[in-house]
Write a protein that holds these residues in place. Structure first.
Motif, PDB file in Angstrom:
ATOM      1  N   VAL A  14       0.843  -1.202   0.000  1.00  0.00           N
ATOM      2  CA  VAL A  14       0.000   0.000   0.000  1.00  0.00           C
ATOM      3  C   VAL A  14       0.875   1.247   0.000  1.00  0.00           C
ATOM      4  O   VAL A  14       0.642   2.188  -0.768  1.00  0.00           O
ATOM      5  N   ARG A  15       1.898   1.235   0.839  1.00  0.00           N
ATOM      6  CA  ARG A  15       2.791   2.388   0.935  1.00  0.00           C
ATOM      7  C   ARG A  15       3.410   2.708  -0.425  1.00  0.00           C
ATOM      8  O   ARG A  15       3.414   3.859  -0.867  1.00  0.00           O
ATOM      9  N   LYS A  16       3.883   1.671  -1.107  1.00  0.00           N
ATOM     10  CA  LYS A  16       4.511   1.883  -2.419  1.00  0.00           C
ATOM     11  C   LYS A  16       3.503   2.365  -3.456  1.00  0.00           C
ATOM     12  O   LYS A  16       3.779   3.304  -4.198  1.00  0.00           O
ATOM     13  N   SER A  17       2.342   1.722  -3.515  1.00  0.00           N
ATOM     14  CA  SER A  17       1.366   2.093  -4.549  1.00  0.00           C
ATOM     15  C   SER A  17       0.789   3.492  -4.322  1.00  0.00           C
ATOM     16  O   SER A  17       0.455   4.192  -5.276  1.00  0.00           O
ATOM     17  N   MET A  18       0.689   3.904  -3.068  1.00  0.00           N
ATOM     18  CA  MET A  18       0.156   5.233  -2.754  1.00  0.00           C
ATOM     19  C   MET A  18       1.261   6.289  -2.676  1.00  0.00           C
ATOM     20  O   MET A  18       0.988   7.454  -2.402  1.00  0.00           O
ATOM     21  N   LYS A  19       2.511   5.839  -2.846  1.00  0.00           N
ATOM     22  CA  LYS A  19       3.682   6.730  -2.818  1.00  0.00           C
ATOM     23  C   LYS A  19       3.825   7.465  -1.483  1.00  0.00           C
ATOM     24  O   LYS A  19       4.201   8.644  -1.435  1.00  0.00           O
ATOM     25  N   TYR A  20       3.510   6.735  -0.393  1.00  0.00           N
ATOM     26  CA  TYR A  20       3.741   7.298   0.941  1.00  0.00           C
ATOM     27  C   TYR A  20       5.240   7.260   1.235  1.00  0.00           C
ATOM     28  O   TYR A  20       5.966   6.427   0.685  1.00  0.00           O
ATOM     29  N   PRO A  21       5.718   8.110   2.130  1.00  0.00           N
ATOM     30  CA  PRO A  21       7.147   8.116   2.463  1.00  0.00           C
ATOM     31  C   PRO A  21       7.591   6.762   3.038  1.00  0.00           C
ATOM     32  O   PRO A  21       6.814   6.063   3.685  1.00  0.00           O
TER      33      PRO A  21
END
Length: 66
Positions: A14-21
């Motif tokens: 999720v972090r990668k797909s949403m481009k979260y830090p």
């Protein structure tokens, strides 16, 4: 009676797909369940351990589809 379907997810995806830090770890809640109605996500729940996640899956007799 049909089982409620779910997908299991990991926060890193999720972090990668949403481009979260990269430092965003969802406060340690990295093991997720997406509850589905047909093919639509209607709810999400996150857990700190894989064991907690699978206890909920077993408790509610969810069917993992992914």
């Amino acid at each position: 009676m049909t089982k409620q379907k779910c997908e299991i997810e990991h926060w890193e995806n999720v972090r990668k797909s949403m481009k979260y830090p990269i430092e965003d770890n969802n406060n340690g809640y990295v093991y997720g369940i997406y509850i589905l109605d047909e093919d639509v996500v209607v709810d999400a729940e996150w857990f700190k351990t894989d064991e907690e996640r699978f206890k909920v899956i077993k408790k509610y007799n969810l069917e993992i589809i992914n």
